[in-house]
Motif scaffolding. Structure first.
Motif, PDB file in Angstrom:
ATOM      1  N   ASN A 114     -18.446 -15.602 -22.562  1.00 12.83           N
ATOM      2  CA  ASN A 114     -18.134 -14.290 -21.997  1.00 12.83           C
ATOM      3  C   ASN A 114     -18.710 -14.247 -20.568  1.00 12.83           C
ATOM      4  N   HIS A 115     -17.892 -13.807 -19.624  1.00  8.32           N
ATOM      5  CA  HIS A 115     -18.302 -13.786 -18.213  1.00  8.32           C
ATOM      6  C   HIS A 115     -19.584 -12.962 -17.998  1.00  8.32           C
ATOM      7  N   LEU A 116     -19.696 -11.848 -18.710  1.00  8.31           N
ATOM      8  CA  LEU A 116     -20.883 -10.989 -18.556  1.00  8.31           C
ATOM      9  C   LEU A 116     -22.133 -11.690 -19.066  1.00  8.31           C
ATOM     10  N   GLY A 118     -22.474 -14.811 -19.011  1.00  9.83           N
ATOM     11  CA  GLY A 118     -22.725 -15.790 -17.952  1.00  9.83           C
ATOM     12  C   GLY A 118     -23.606 -15.194 -16.860  1.00  9.83           C
ATOM     13  N   HIS A 119     -23.275 -13.974 -16.392  1.00 12.88           N
ATOM     14  CA  HIS A 119     -24.087 -13.355 -15.332  1.00 12.88           C
ATOM     15  C   HIS A 119     -25.544 -13.217 -15.783  1.00 12.88           C
ATOM     16  N   ILE A 120     -25.762 -12.851 -17.022  1.00 13.96           N
ATOM     17  CA  ILE A 120     -27.143 -12.710 -17.527  1.00 13.96           C
ATOM     18  C   ILE A 120     -27.834 -14.086 -17.499  1.00 13.96           C
ATOM     19  N   VAL A 150     -24.228  -5.946 -12.542  1.00 13.20           N
ATOM     20  CA  VAL A 150     -23.626  -5.020 -11.586  1.00 13.20           C
ATOM     21  C   VAL A 150     -22.773  -5.822 -10.602  1.00 13.20           C
ATOM     22  N   SER A 151     -21.435  -5.693 -10.770  1.00 11.23           N
ATOM     23  CA  SER A 151     -20.538  -6.527  -9.958  1.00 11.23           C
ATOM     24  C   SER A 151     -19.305  -5.726  -9.572  1.00 11.23           C
ATOM     25  N   GLY A 152     -18.270  -6.451  -9.145  1.00  9.49           N
ATOM     26  CA  GLY A 152     -17.049  -5.764  -8.742  1.00  9.49           C
ATOM     27  C   GLY A 152     -16.280  -5.199  -9.931  1.00  9.49           C
ATOM     28  N   THR A 369     -23.139 -14.047  -7.270  1.00 11.48           N
ATOM     29  CA  THR A 369     -21.689 -13.864  -7.352  1.00 11.48           C
ATOM     30  C   THR A 369     -21.124 -14.922  -8.314  1.00 11.48           C
ATOM     31  N   ASP A 370     -19.821 -14.829  -8.567  1.00  9.23           N
ATOM     32  CA  ASP A 370     -19.234 -15.676  -9.614  1.00  9.23           C
ATOM     33  C   ASP A 370     -19.426 -17.175  -9.356  1.00  9.23           C
ATOM     34  N   ASN A 371     -19.783 -17.885 -10.400  1.00  9.40           N
ATOM     35  CA  ASN A 371     -20.032 -19.333 -10.312  1.00  9.40           C
ATOM     36  C   ASN A 371     -19.908 -19.898 -11.726  1.00  9.40           C
TER      37      ASN A 371
HETATM   38 ZN    ZN Z   1     -18.665 -11.718 -12.124  1.00 11.13          ZN
END
Ligand code: ZN
Ligand code: KG4
Length: 403
Positions: A114-116, A118-120, A150-152, A369-371
């Motif tokens: 899950n992308h979220l 991933g951010h964590i 907190v992103s776009g 940012t996204d990676n």
């Molecule tokens: Zn993102």
């Protein structure tokens, strides 16, 4: 048990095509990102059809770059990980289809992330890398944390807890409409600044008075008016908003409208149009506008408006995050996602955490940012526990985290 613990991850949920190789969820061997900003900038936002086309074009070279930078061959890998949602359906599908084909051809397990989440894990990956530097290979225990993503596309608060084998997430709060990054992008657009708007506003806010325009965020008092109604947001499907504590709900569509009203009331629109032309669309516009170019076109009133907008947004994120921290008794806070790159946000969160004697952590700017390194890090516990994606894995544009 995986051999070297090498995961190749692919991320294509929005406007960055990314691939990375991370070892044992704690050491980044490579992280390649092909940004599509130049493609979308002239439209002032991400155009989904163009995003899919650009991902198709970039995916092979980006994966190759990640392997080359890491000095890793496909045959060295232990698993392939891929973002399966939330995000743009067509964009996600490019990454998923490629990851599936690669996993099949190399006879490797496929892990869906899950992308979220991933951010964590971007922050957790940084923390593990720092611990490794301090304590060597001695694994340090994972600890629970309150995470603000907190992103776009997202403004979500989670309680992230390590359980045996995997992490578990409880949704604590979220936006009921726009994400904070979306507000940054929309305000930047209406002021004649480029896409994405966050970095422009971040830099220009330093030159304005944050107290010039007193933008107020009203507390979302009742959840009843939202009960039963789906949230007006593009972000992930989550628990019904009515189940969440209204003190931890965010709303960023109002401030965007308030900025628009201010612009109209003070007749700043002609300035914004002139700025857009000078920086981006006019015949004399620089190829790649710099902060100096933007400053040269910015009038003091606009700089004050920008500083005041950012002061209000960061203040609201800060108040609600620390209210949740207090309510939950959390001692660790992670702030992640594109907006976590913001300087004022980092400074004010760090000051407040120090005042309360708490730990706060942010990803490095490139991991904010996204990676794909964050996707590989999130996949590591799944590789250990053998939680693999089925052959039928498909894109889930509104994939939820922490129901
Ligand atoms: Zn993102
Ligand atoms: O995490 P991300 O790359 O993609 C999403 O998952 O959405 O976040 C992109 C968002 C954009 O809205 C962008 O304007 C914002 O993050 N952003 C910033 C900064 N850098 C990027 N917002 C505020 N300050 C920044 N320095």
């Amino acid at each position: 048990m995986p051999g070297h613990g090498l995961i190749l991850a692919i991320e294509s949920s929005c406007d960055e095509t990314a691939a990375a190789i991370v070892q044992r969820g704690s050491q980044t061997l490579s992280s390649a990102v092909a940004s599509q900003i130049a493609t979308h900038a002239r439209y002032g936002g991400v155009v989904p059809e163009l995003a899919s086309r650009e991902h198709l074009r970039a995916i092979v070279p980006v994966v190759r770059a990640a392997l080359e930078q890491a000095h890793v061959a496909l045959s060295d890998l232990d698993a392939i990980a891929v973002t399966s949602g939330p995000g743009l359906a067509g964009a996600l599908l490019v990454g998923i289809t490629y990851a599936k084909a690669l996993a099949y051809a190399q006879n490797l397990p496929l892990i869906a992330v899950n992308h979220l989440e991933g951010h964590i894990h971007a922050v957790l990956l940084n923390e593990r890398e720092q611990q490794k530097a301090l304590h060597g290979d001695e694994p340090q225990p994972d600890q629970q944390a309150l995470a603000l993503v907190v992103s776009g596309g997202h403004t979500h608060l989670y309680l992230a807890r390590p359980t045996s084998g995997a992490w578990n997430y409880t949704l604590i709060g979220r936006t009921v409409d726009d994400a904070a990054g979306e507000a940054y992008d929309k305000v930047a657009k209406l002021l004649g600044l480029g896409y994405p708007g966050g970095p422009w506003i971040d830099a220009l806010a330093l030159h304005g008075n944050p107290r010039a325009v007193p933008f107020a965020f009203s507390q979302i008092k009742t959840k009843l008016h939202l009960g039963g109604k789906p949230p007006r947001t593009k972000a992930a499907r989550t628990a019904p908003i009515a189940n969440l504590d209204p003190r931890f709900l965010f709303s960023f569509s109002g401030i965007k409208t308030a900025v628009l009203r201010y612009v109209e009331l003070h007749n700043l629109r002609p300035e914004a149009e002139a700025r857009r032309e000078a920086l981006f669309t006019g015949p004399d516009a620089p190829a790649k506008p710099t902060l100096e170019d933007a400053l040269a076109t910015a009038d003091p009133q606009t700089l004050d408006l920008i500083a005041s907008f950012q002061y209000a947004v960061v203040g609201d994120l800060l108040r609600k995050t620390f209210a949740a921290q207090e309510a939950l008794g959390a001692t660790r806070i992670l702030v992640t996602g594109g907006v976590a790159a913001n300087r004022e946000l980092r400074a004010r969160f760090a000051t407040e955490a120090a005042r309360r004697n708490l730990h706060v952590a942010f990803p490095t700017i490139s991991l904010s940012t996204d990676n794909a390194a964050m996707i590989a890090a999130a996949a590591w516990p799944r590789l250990l526990s053998g939680e693999f994606a089925p052959d039928s894995l498909s894109a889930d544009p509104s994939l939820a985290l922490g129901l």
